[in-house]
Design an enzyme around this catalytic site. Structure first.
Site, mmCIF file in Angstrom:
data_model
loop_
_atom_site.group_PDB
_atom_site.id
_atom_site.type_symbol
_atom_site.label_atom_id
_atom_site.label_comp_id
_atom_site.label_asym_id
_atom_site.label_seq_id
_atom_site.Cartn_x
_atom_site.Cartn_y
_atom_site.Cartn_z
ATOM 1 N N GLU A 9 0.842 -1.208 0.000
ATOM 2 C CA GLU A 9 0.000 0.000 0.000
ATOM 3 C C GLU A 9 0.873 1.253 0.000
ATOM 4 O O GLU A 9 0.584 2.224 0.689
ATOM 5 C CB GLU A 9 -0.946 0.002 1.212
ATOM 6 C CG GLU A 9 -2.165 -0.875 1.037
ATOM 7 C CD GLU A 9 -3.224 -0.597 2.105
ATOM 8 O OE1 GLU A 9 -3.766 0.520 2.134
ATOM 9 O OE2 GLU A 9 -3.494 -1.510 2.906
ATOM 10 N N THR A 10 1.939 1.233 -0.748
ATOM 11 C CA THR A 10 2.848 2.367 -1.000
ATOM 12 C C THR A 10 3.714 2.753 0.194
ATOM 13 O O THR A 10 4.312 3.824 0.184
ATOM 14 C CB THR A 10 2.106 3.633 -1.519
ATOM 15 O OG1 THR A 10 1.399 4.278 -0.456
ATOM 16 C CG2 THR A 10 1.154 3.308 -2.661
#
Length: 477
Positions: A319-320
């Site tokens: 998720e980055t």
């Protein structure tokens, strides 16, 4: 198919800028201090991929692709399938997911895409609707999708990348949401990297031993049933992939065709990159890695892509989180480069062996309260590694459950040895004191964004774990 073919034809090789006359000037400038360690590799990779002889700060966009998987029916995740819906709403309504916190931290524009969520999401504001179907088929029994749907999902990602590149974005951070999608990633990695199911399959959302055995068996059956061709990206995607993987693979191809940088995050984004590489081998040259995830096949996937992780933060999701750290480091390298050009970067160096290792006193009650909150943030339990450690330590040291960056600045003198030590997350340590301090503060900033920007399962109305260590620890109310 025409868009896919056109995009692939537009992808060029990446040349190491250090071999050019302009690159030699860059190298001479950046190596004046000769103490920037792994930051130098990050800087030159960025300059080479984007073909910049005078590198500028990034303009970042994060693409979070969401879809459901039919294989979820096989009981392979610690979370129910409705969590895909819950988390998509969390991204856009509560704005309390890891991706929200990390894109705030990295100053990236965040796009959330419905590629195949198994629910009607038409009323959710801000969601980009590219839905191909209400989830994939269960690939234990046959292909996950048709070849035409695979092409459609990839071309959706290409269109997003083309649009963002036209708006001036030159860096793409990739993320995904889809319950059971690490099962798909494990199958993809097993096929492409020549691993057996036991070597390729990990705990994903931190599942129990018994559920891991089920997951391994599912991957084994999927490979036997479908016999994916590891050299054909469309075959891989259609047989054992997911719609979100197609979107991310397309975003990689589209970004590469526009000479933009792609920064991978965890295992699932690497699986999407393997699909893109199978379609166009040159696409991998436009990719920068971030961290090494806890999934057992992540190392093999990165090796197949020709990549080696820059940082070790013990992160276990896509998720980055890792890609946002690398994006911040790239902006730091541009700042350091400009300081070196002006000859005003302090030349002080640090010796990690001589750092004072004074004991820090922490308030155990505050530590426990902070730990409980972090365990209940909307993510798999214990998945944010070093970020969690940093936040818990700072909360206990500062005696505040939710410390903020200003608290760190006010206590920087006493925290400086700790800040310097944080900089050792890089594979090759930085010894320039100014750069090391900046790296440590960047990581602390990321940890505090996690702690202060994320919402709990109860606050965001997201389903909690029903298996593994999160079950019972995470609370919906």
């Amino acid at each position: 198919m025409k868009l896919l073919e056109k995009t692939v034809n537009n992808i060029k090789n990446v040349n190491d800028i250090r071999l050019t006359s302009a690159g030699k000037i860059l190298a001479a400038t950046l190596n004046k201090n000769n103490a920037l360690g792994g930051l130098s590799d990050i800087f030159f990779s960025y300059a080479s991929i984007t073909n910049q002889s005078d590198p500028q700060p990034l303009k970042k966009a994060a693409v979070i692709a969401c879809s459901d998987h039919g294989v979820c029916d096989m009981n392979v995740s610690a979370y129910p399938q409705k969590t895909t819906v819950d988390m998509t709403r969390n991204y856009l309504i509560s704005k309390g997911a890891v991706a929200n916190a990390m894109t705030n931290f990295s100053d990236a524009k965040m796009l959330v895409v419905d590629m195949g969520i198994a629910a009607d999401m038409s009323t959710l504001p801000g969601l980009i609707n590219k839905k191909i179907a209400w989830g994939t088929e269960n690939f234990v029994y046959g292909p996950a999708m048709t070849r035409d749907s695979a092409i459609k999902s990839i071309e959706s990602g290409i269109k997003l990348a083309d649009k963002l590149a036209a708006e001036g974005y030159n860096c793409f951070l990739l993320g995904e949401m889809g319950i059971a999608n690490t099962t798909s990633s494990a199958a993809i990695a097993a096929s492409v990297c020549g691993l057996n199911p036991e070597q390729a399959t990990g705990r994903g959302t931190n599942i129990s031993d018994s559920r891991l055995k089920i997951k391994i068996d599912v991957v084994k059956k999927a490979l036997i049933t479908n016999k994916p061709d590891p050299h054909d990206g469309l075959d891989l995607l259609s047989k054992i992939g997911g719609f979100e993987f197609g979107c991310l693979a397309g975003a990689i191809l589209g970004a590469a065709a526009n000479d933009c940088l792609i920064i991978l995050d965890g295992f699932n984004t690497s699986a999407a990159a393997l699909i893109a590489q199978a379609i166009c081998p040159l696409s991998a040259k436009h990719i920068m890695p971030s961290h090494l995830a806890g999934e057992p096949a992540h190392q093999a996937a990165l090796q197949k892509l020709g990549l080696s992780p820059y940082i070790d933060l013990r992160l276990q999701l896509s998720e980055t989180a890792g890609s946002s750290v690398i994006a911040r480091f790239i902006d730091l390298t541009v700042q350091l480069y400009n300081m070196l050009k002006a000859d005003n970067l302090p030349a002080d160096v640090i010796s990690f062996d001589q750092l004072p290792h004074q004991p820090y006193e922490t308030d155990e009650n505050i530590v426990n309260l902070c730990q409980e909150r972090i365990d209940n943030l909307t993510k798999p339990i214990k998945c944010l590694g070093k970020f969690e450690d940093i936040a818990i330590f700072l909360a206990g040291f500062l005696k505040k459950v939710n410390p903020v960056m200003n608290d760190i600045i006010q206590n920087k003198v006493s925290l400086l040895p700790y800040i310097f030590d944080m900089s050792r997350c890089l594979k090759i340590s930085v010894t320039n004191a100014y750069a090391a301090e900046k790296i440590g503060l960047i990581l602390i900033d990321g940890a505090l964004h996690m702690l202060n920007d994320m919402k709990t399962f109860a606050e965001a109305a997201v389903s909690v774990a029903n298996d593994g260590p999160g079950a019972g620890r995470q609370k919906e109310i």
